[in-house]
Write an enzyme that holds these catalytic residues in place. Sequence first.
Site, PDB file in Angstrom:
ATOM      1  N   ARG A 133       0.844  -1.197   0.000  1.00 20.26           N
ATOM      2  CA  ARG A 133       0.000   0.000   0.000  1.00 20.26           C
ATOM      3  C   ARG A 133       0.879   1.246   0.000  1.00 20.26           C
ATOM      4  O   ARG A 133       2.102   1.159   0.101  1.00 20.26           O
ATOM      5  CB  ARG A 133      -0.936  -0.014   1.223  1.00 20.26           C
ATOM      6  CG  ARG A 133      -0.144  -0.321   2.483  1.00 20.26           C
ATOM      7  CD  ARG A 133      -0.602   0.353   3.706  1.00 20.26           C
ATOM      8  NE  ARG A 133      -0.516   1.784   3.645  1.00 20.26           N
ATOM      9  CZ  ARG A 133       0.615   2.474   3.750  1.00 20.26           C
ATOM     10  NH1 ARG A 133       1.795   1.883   3.867  1.00 20.26           N
ATOM     11  NH2 ARG A 133       0.597   3.784   3.714  1.00 20.26           N
ATOM     12  N   GLY A 134       0.214   2.421  -0.067  1.00 16.35           N
ATOM     13  CA  GLY A 134       0.956   3.674  -0.188  1.00 16.35           C
ATOM     14  C   GLY A 134       1.054   4.006  -1.670  1.00 16.35           C
ATOM     15  O   GLY A 134       1.429   3.138  -2.479  1.00 16.35           O
ATOM     16  N   ALA A 135       0.692   5.246  -2.019  1.00 20.24           N
ATOM     17  CA  ALA A 135       0.551   5.590  -3.440  1.00 20.24           C
ATOM     18  C   ALA A 135       1.798   5.278  -4.281  1.00 20.24           C
ATOM     19  O   ALA A 135       1.701   4.581  -5.298  1.00 20.24           O
ATOM     20  CB  ALA A 135       0.145   7.059  -3.558  1.00 20.24           C
ATOM     21  N   ASP A 148      -2.300  10.946  -2.115  1.00 19.66           N
ATOM     22  CA  ASP A 148      -2.618   9.909  -3.102  1.00 19.66           C
ATOM     23  C   ASP A 148      -2.945  10.504  -4.458  1.00 19.66           C
ATOM     24  O   ASP A 148      -2.829   9.832  -5.483  1.00 19.66           O
ATOM     25  CB  ASP A 148      -3.795   9.056  -2.617  1.00 19.66           C
ATOM     26  CG  ASP A 148      -3.315   8.077  -1.567  1.00 19.66           C
ATOM     27  OD1 ASP A 148      -3.162   8.495  -0.405  1.00 19.66           O
ATOM     28  OD2 ASP A 148      -3.042   6.917  -1.916  1.00 19.66           O
ATOM     29  N   ASN A 178      -5.943  12.235   0.470  1.00 19.53           N
ATOM     30  CA  ASN A 178      -5.033  11.445   1.313  1.00 19.53           C
ATOM     31  C   ASN A 178      -5.884  10.684   2.328  1.00 19.53           C
ATOM     32  O   ASN A 178      -7.113  10.816   2.357  1.00 19.53           O
ATOM     33  CB  ASN A 178      -4.002  12.348   1.992  1.00 19.53           C
ATOM     34  CG  ASN A 178      -2.844  11.553   2.568  1.00 19.53           C
ATOM     35  OD1 ASN A 178      -2.253  10.720   1.886  1.00 19.53           O
ATOM     36  ND2 ASN A 178      -2.526  11.763   3.836  1.00 19.53           N
ATOM     37  N   LYS A 179      -5.240   9.905   3.154  1.00 13.86           N
ATOM     38  CA  LYS A 179      -5.924   9.038   4.116  1.00 13.86           C
ATOM     39  C   LYS A 179      -7.024   9.790   4.876  1.00 13.86           C
ATOM     40  O   LYS A 179      -6.823  10.932   5.295  1.00 13.86           O
ATOM     41  CB  LYS A 179      -4.882   8.488   5.089  1.00 13.86           C
ATOM     42  CG  LYS A 179      -5.391   7.568   6.152  1.00 13.86           C
ATOM     43  CD  LYS A 179      -6.231   6.418   5.649  1.00 13.86           C
ATOM     44  CE  LYS A 179      -5.571   5.646   4.539  1.00 13.86           C
ATOM     45  NZ  LYS A 179      -6.525   4.742   3.839  1.00 13.86           N
TER      46      LYS A 179
HETATM   47  O1  MRU Z   1      -4.803   3.267   2.347  1.00  8.57           O
HETATM   48  P1  MRU Z   1      -3.329   3.517   2.317  1.00  8.57           P
HETATM   49  O2  MRU Z   1      -2.612   2.965   3.483  1.00  8.57           O
HETATM   50  O3  MRU Z   1      -2.715   3.088   0.994  1.00  8.57           O
HETATM   51  O4  MRU Z   1      -3.227   5.095   2.379  1.00  8.57           O
HETATM   52  C1  MRU Z   1      -1.987   5.694   2.209  1.00  8.57           C
HETATM   53  C2  MRU Z   1      -1.969   7.151   2.360  1.00  8.57           C
HETATM   54  O5  MRU Z   1      -2.965   7.799   2.493  1.00  8.57           O
HETATM   55  C3  MRU Z   1      -0.636   7.783   2.219  1.00  8.57           C
HETATM   56  O6  MRU Z   1      -0.565   8.951   2.957  1.00  8.57           O
HETATM   57  C4  MRU Z   1      -0.413   8.103   0.744  1.00  8.57           C
HETATM   58  O7  MRU Z   1      -0.579   6.955  -0.040  1.00  8.57           O
HETATM   59  C5  MRU Z   1       0.934   8.653   0.501  1.00  8.57           C
HETATM   60  S1  MRU Z   1       2.174   7.425   0.652  1.00  8.57           S
HETATM   61  C6  MRU Z   1       3.683   8.086   0.375  1.00  8.57           C
END
Ligand code: MRU
Length: 354
Positions: free
Chosen positions: A53-55, A247, A257-258
């Site tokens: 996970r993570g963009a 994201d 974002n989250k």
């Molecule tokens: O649902 P997730 O854990 O993939 O969410 C991730 C986030 O919101 C991060 O802040 C975002 O992807 C940036 S990662 C460098």
Amino acid sequence: MNRAPIGYDSVEFPPDCSWIKIIDQTQLPTREVFLYIYTVEELIDSIKKLKVRGAPAIGVITAAGIAMAFRSFTGKSYSQALEFLIQTIKLIVNARPTAVNAKWASNRMLKLFQNHFSDNKFNFDLCAILLAKEALIIKSADIKMSLSIAQNALPLLKKGFRLMTYCNAGHLATARFGTALSPIYLGNEKGYAFDIFVPETRPLLQGSRLTAFELSKSGANVTLVCDNMSSYLMKLGKIDAILVGCDRIAKNGDVANKIGTSALAVQAKHYNIPFYVLGPESTIDPNTLSGNDIIIEERDGVEITDLWYKNKMAPNNIDIFNPSFDITDSELITAIITNKKIYNFPYDFSIEDN
Ligand code: MRU
């Protein structure tokens, strides 16, 4: 900064992309379990279940996944190969629709294919090699991107700053180092000795399970708090700046974002605390005009009611709303820091710039 802060990367693969190895992020922080992925089905399952996970990490694994999938292509013609790639990309990108990085990485892979081959010019072996090479290039570029973000952002921070971050925009969420966390790693290496406050990040606890894990493993000073404690911390004057990832960044600077990020931004504005968004240029989506145009992924309510508890923590059949992301309005963002530069409000990410 050249060593992975936790000793391994979240996404690893060999030069021919015959497999992909990930750290299963759903098992952290108690168990460091590595998974090998050999098929698109396994890849999609890992993305949907947030094992990876993570963009930016999703962007990297999308590229490696396309190269891996192509190895099983059995057709003969250019048009069959193009159709195969388009269908594979659709499946991977739809696994998590909010982050733009999967789309960005797959557009790059598709462009590479179209630049090298045409109706009467197609070679399977060469195509497999080129796609795998491109995936490796995308991964190395992502590592460089984190380093550039760190260098661009560090001058905004002072030694001893008490920082707040959110979710996990760190090493685990990227090819290496992170976006929001990379200036923290760089600063700590230079003796800035930051104190970092990490909200848990309900409902999936990326803050406590992942950010607290990787920062403390790197030797940083970390304090874990519940999400609803952030405003009080700011009121007490305990936070000097907030650093979050992203994201998708819309043309007008609205940021997905989250879920919970926008609440922090509103609080930061109230208490006059700088609120910084950090991400690669590839997270900017000039085709999305504002946050209103971003598709927000909704997830199973079980994540709220059952996932972390021995007993269910809500009445049976209660209605649940579980959006995975939210939109932070651009006017709440002090600066957007990318691998290229620092952008300030009012933002205008037009296509020509990106
Ligand atoms: O649902 P997730 O854990 O993939 O969410 C991730 C986030 O919101 C991060 O802040 C975002 O992807 C940036 S990662 C460098």
